[in-house]
Design an enzyme around this catalytic site. Structure first.
Site, short mmCIF file in Angstrom:
data_model
loop_
_atom_site.label_atom_id
_atom_site.label_comp_id
_atom_site.label_asym_id
_atom_site.label_seq_id
_atom_site.Cartn_x
_atom_site.Cartn_y
_atom_site.Cartn_z
N ASN A 145 0.78 -1.13 -0.18
CA ASN A 145 -0.10 -0.33 -0.14
C ASN A 145 1.34 1.05 -0.16
O ASN A 145 1.47 1.82 1.36
CB ASN A 145 -0.92 0.03 0.73
CG ASN A 145 -1.91 1.75 1.18
OD1 ASN A 145 -1.92 2.03 0.67
ND2 ASN A 145 -2.97 1.23 2.70
N TRP A 146 0.58 2.08 -1.04
CA TRP A 146 1.97 3.61 -1.25
C TRP A 146 1.40 4.68 -0.92
O TRP A 146 1.91 4.87 -0.37
CB TRP A 146 1.94 3.09 -2.73
CG TRP A 146 2.86 2.54 -3.39
CD1 TRP A 146 2.82 1.61 -3.16
CD2 TRP A 146 3.15 2.74 -5.21
NE1 TRP A 146 3.59 0.56 -3.66
CE2 TRP A 146 4.06 1.87 -5.37
CE3 TRP A 146 3.82 3.86 -5.50
CZ2 TRP A 146 4.10 0.81 -6.63
CZ3 TRP A 146 3.51 3.50 -6.62
CH2 TRP A 146 3.87 2.05 -7.85
N LYS A 147 0.03 4.19 -0.16
CA LYS A 147 -0.81 5.69 0.14
C LYS A 147 -0.75 6.76 -0.11
O LYS A 147 -0.88 6.39 -1.49
CB LYS A 147 -0.33 5.65 1.94
CG LYS A 147 -0.46 4.30 2.54
CD LYS A 147 -0.07 4.16 4.38
CE LYS A 147 -0.25 2.87 4.89
NZ LYS A 147 -0.23 3.25 6.61
N HIS A 202 -9.46 0.17 5.46
CA HIS A 202 -8.53 0.51 6.33
C HIS A 202 -8.33 1.86 6.99
O HIS A 202 -8.71 2.80 7.35
CB HIS A 202 -7.01 0.95 5.59
CG HIS A 202 -5.54 1.02 5.73
ND1 HIS A 202 -4.97 2.16 6.40
CD2 HIS A 202 -4.46 0.51 5.24
CE1 HIS A 202 -4.29 2.03 6.36
NE2 HIS A 202 -3.31 0.60 6.33
N GLU A 247 -6.52 3.84 8.68
CA GLU A 247 -6.78 5.36 8.12
C GLU A 247 -7.83 6.02 7.91
O GLU A 247 -8.30 6.94 7.94
CB GLU A 247 -5.52 6.17 7.53
CG GLU A 247 -4.30 5.51 7.91
CD GLU A 247 -3.41 5.08 7.27
OE1 GLU A 247 -2.03 4.78 7.67
OE2 GLU A 247 -3.38 5.07 5.82
N GLU A 289 -4.80 -5.80 10.76
CA GLU A 289 -3.68 -4.60 11.05
C GLU A 289 -3.78 -3.96 11.87
O GLU A 289 -5.34 -2.79 12.45
CB GLU A 289 -3.85 -3.28 9.76
CG GLU A 289 -3.41 -4.21 8.05
CD GLU A 289 -3.39 -3.59 7.55
OE1 GLU A 289 -4.17 -2.59 7.33
OE2 GLU A 289 -2.46 -3.47 6.17
N GLY A 301 2.39 2.38 11.00
CA GLY A 301 3.38 3.48 10.85
C GLY A 301 3.93 4.08 12.81
O GLY A 301 4.70 5.19 12.28
N SER A 305 3.89 -1.74 10.40
CA SER A 305 5.50 -2.13 10.18
C SER A 305 6.25 -3.52 9.49
O SER A 305 6.82 -3.86 10.71
CB SER A 305 5.29 -1.73 11.81
OG SER A 305 5.16 0.30 12.30
#
Length: 225
Positions: free
Chosen positions: A9-11, A95, A97, A167, A173, A213
């Site tokens: 996932n490149w975000k 997700h 976020e 997750e 992160g 992570s």
């Protein structure tokens, strides 16, 4: 046998130019690797660029999110039809976020999962608990609620291509990583839940990922579980 799946996932990273450079460096390193499915999830602006660059390779394309309607007055949203149009095979949904920064609810995630399945996209459903929830021994209760609500009203036939990603929010992160044993405990809970809800065949075939992570130094011990 389940084929292991590694998803990146490149975000909110990488312009189209940077995406081209990254793909140019990545593809040679993936040559000759078999028995693992690789999925890349660039930002929306780089999807079509990456789709062209990975064409003819085993690498699959995922979007990081989508809306559940096909079209309409939904400013700034992206529909499942648009993802199919740029050759996405997967879409990341729920997700942490999206849930905790942008306020997505379990009901919204459920709508998105249903829409993805209707349009032939494979959902990667993300579940995970916050630090205070783990400290209060609420991990499995949170995961169960997210699975119950996220997969509400779906049948075994509809979820046969489902991927679940555990997750933990406290490990994304932050530099903290769930131990292989902690991750395995939750994965076992998820697989048992899938068996109770959809049957043994679905549970055995479902791929359950760990995210939070993950680095070259810890991926082997996590994958070993």
């Amino acid at each position: 046998m389940r084929c292991p799946l590694i998803a990146a996932n490149w975000k909110m990273h990488n312009t189209r130019t940077q995406a081209k450079e990254l793909i140019a460096a990545l593809l040679p390193q993936l040559e000759g690797i078999e028995g693992v499915e690789t999925v890349l999830a660039p930002p929306f602006t780089a999807l079509s660029t990456v789709a062209e660059l990975i064409q003819g390779t085993p690498v699959k394309l995922a979007a990081q999110n989508m809306y559940w309607e096909e079209k309409g007055a939904y400013t700034a949203e992206v529909s499942p039809l648009m993802l199919v149009d740029v050759d996405c095979q997967y879409v990341i949904l729920g997700h942490s976020e999206r849930r905790h920064v942008f306020g997505e609810t379990d009901h919204m995630v459920n709508n998105k999962v249903k829409a993805a399945i209707r349009h032939g996209l494979r959902p990667i459903l993300c579940v995970g608990e916050k630090l205070e929830e783990r400290q209060a021994s609420q991990t499995t209760a949170v995961i169960e609620r997210q699975l119950d609500q996220g997969l509400l009203e779906l049948t075994a036939a509809e979820v046969q291509d489902l991927v679940v990603a555990y997750e933990p929010v406290w490990a994304i992160g932050t530099g903290q990583t769930a131990t292989p044993e902690q991750a395995n405990e939750v994965h076992t809970f998820i697989r048992n839940w899938l068996e109770q809800r959809f049957g043994e065949l679905i549970a055995e075939g479902a791929r359950i990922l760990y995210g939070g992570s993950v680095k070259p130094g810890n991926v082997d011990s996590l994958m070993a579980k």
